[in-house]
Design a protein around this motif. Structure first.
Motif, PDB file in Angstrom:
ATOM      1  N   TYR A   1       0.830  -1.204   0.000  1.00  0.00           N
ATOM      2  CA  TYR A   1       0.000   0.000   0.000  1.00  0.00           C
ATOM      3  C   TYR A   1       0.867   1.257   0.000  1.00  0.00           C
ATOM      4  N   TYR A   2       1.931   1.223   0.798  1.00  0.00           N
ATOM      5  CA  TYR A   2       2.834   2.381   0.866  1.00  0.00           C
ATOM      6  C   TYR A   2       3.441   2.661  -0.508  1.00  0.00           C
TER       7      TYR A   2
ATOM      8  N   VAL B   1       0.694   4.146  -2.953  1.00  0.00           N
ATOM      9  CA  VAL B   1       0.318   5.530  -2.678  1.00  0.00           C
ATOM     10  C   VAL B   1       1.457   6.482  -3.014  1.00  0.00           C
ATOM     11  N   HIS B   2       2.665   6.146  -2.574  1.00  0.00           N
ATOM     12  CA  HIS B   2       3.791   7.052  -2.791  1.00  0.00           C
ATOM     13  C   HIS B   2       4.375   6.927  -4.194  1.00  0.00           C
TER      14      HIS B   2
ATOM     15  N   GLY C   1       2.448   6.619  -6.830  1.00  0.00           N
ATOM     16  CA  GLY C   1       1.516   7.283  -7.733  1.00  0.00           C
ATOM     17  C   GLY C   1       0.851   6.383  -8.744  1.00  0.00           C
TER      18      GLY C   1
ATOM     19  N   SER D   1      -4.849   5.545  -6.606  1.00  0.00           N
ATOM     20  CA  SER D   1      -5.254   5.861  -5.239  1.00  0.00           C
ATOM     21  C   SER D   1      -6.663   5.359  -5.008  1.00  0.00           C
ATOM     22  N   PHE D   2      -7.135   5.532  -3.767  1.00  0.00           N
ATOM     23  CA  PHE D   2      -8.483   5.075  -3.437  1.00  0.00           C
ATOM     24  C   PHE D   2      -9.538   5.867  -4.200  1.00  0.00           C
ATOM     25  N   SER D   3      -9.311   7.165  -4.366  1.00  0.00           N
ATOM     26  CA  SER D   3     -10.273   8.030  -5.055  1.00  0.00           C
ATOM     27  C   SER D   3      -9.782   8.320  -6.463  1.00  0.00           C
TER      28      SER D   3
ATOM     29  N   GLY E   1      -8.999   1.801  -8.337  1.00  0.00           N
ATOM     30  CA  GLY E   1      -8.400   2.008  -7.025  1.00  0.00           C
ATOM     31  C   GLY E   1      -9.384   1.780  -5.896  1.00  0.00           C
TER      32      GLY E   1
ATOM     33  N   PHE F   1      -8.620  -1.245  -3.223  1.00  0.00           N
ATOM     34  CA  PHE F   1      -8.340  -1.003  -1.810  1.00  0.00           C
ATOM     35  C   PHE F   1      -9.454  -1.533  -0.906  1.00  0.00           C
TER      36      PHE F   1
END
Length: 289
Positions: A200-201, A204-205, A207, A210-212, A217, A221
């Motif tokens: 997950y890290y 997200v980092h 790119g 993402s969840f939204s 995504g 998630f």
């Protein structure tokens, strides 16, 4: 005599814990929903209310954990006292089967959403043309299933194998082997959780997505996160069984608590295999890196 038990059924004394669990769970979810909504609104008035809802949500969570601990501890005491007769054990098994069936329905909803949008993807304007939809959505760089996802799969399947070995050892009254098998199964489950947190890290980092912002995504998630929560709960379930085993609670003929934990853990294994094949491999399309 009226005090002599002459049947195989269990008559439970009044308990506050089911009610406390229900009330605390409702309080936690209700307050968390309003807390998240206040964060989304980002208004001055909502921010103050959101802080209050945040505190109430954490209080509800704390009471929930205490209620569940007290409730399950009383069930363990009943088992150690011999209240779980063969008739009672049959009823518990059936009820746990129904519980797992309800869990299948929950995950089925996320698989339904995933396949719905994967087989009939939306266009950029939100419409559903048959020829212009793209899956995964444009701008989404999915994960390579043969890297960390494959490692997680090996970890969880191996953990399930050690859980089965521990069950076999309990049936043959080999308590030391059962303890070793359970300890290894729990350790592999925790390693899986840490690997998923790292995944997950990186997502997200890095790119990738993402969840939204896109349905891929959101479904990814929600499905993998819900499964991760089940892995964490199952690891705690197995840890409690290990503690009870070390205290001499289980026998070759009566180890109902461990049976339920093993069923739950194998359910978690099977769900992950479906996630690995459907989401990580088939659903990645040609964008995996």
């Amino acid at each position: 005599m009226a005090s002599v038990k002459n049947h195989d059924y269990q008559i439970l004394p009044p308990s506050i814990w089911p009610l406390a669990t229900a009330v605390s769970l409702f309080t936690m979810l209700f307050s968390a929903a309003h807390w998240f909504e206040s964060m989304r609104a980002n208004a001055t008035l909502s921010a103050g209310a959101g802080h209050t809802f945040m505190i109430v949500a954490f209080v509800g969570f704390a009471v929930l954990i205490f209620s569940l601990y007290s409730w399950w501890a009383s069930i363990s005491r009943e088992a150690n006292a011999g209240e779980h007769t063969p008739v009672v054990r049959i009823g518990v098994r059936y009820s746990f089967m129904l519980f797992i069936t309800s869990e299948v329905m929950v995950f089925g909803a996320f698989f339904w959403a995933f396949f719905k949008y994967a087989l009939h993807p939306m266009a950029a304007d939100g419409s559903f043309p048959l020829n212009y939809g793209v899956w995964p959505p444009e701008g989404v760089s999915t994960l390579n299933p043969w890297h960390l996802p494959l490692v997680n799969t090996i970890l969880l399947v191996t953990s399930g194998a050690f859980c089965t070995w521990a069950h076999h050892a309990i049936v043959h009254n080999e308590r030391r082997k059962a303890a070793i098998g359970l300890a290894v199964a729990i350790g592999l489950g925790w390693i899986f959780t840490m690997c998923q947190a790292y995944e997950y890290y990186e997502i997200v980092h890095g790119g990738e997505f993402s969840f939204s912002g896109n349905v891929y995504g959101a479904v990814f998630f929600m499905a993998t996160g819900l499964h991760g929560a089940h892995v964490l709960i199952g690891s705690i379930f197995l840890l409690v069984c290990l503690i009870r085993l070390l205290r001499g609670a289980f026998t070759p003929k009566q180890h109902l608590g461990f049976e339920m934990a093993a069923w739950y853990w194998h359910f978690v294994d099977v769900v992950w295999l479906f996630l690995f094949v459907a989401v990580y491999i088939w659903g990645a399309g040609g964008s995996a890196h």
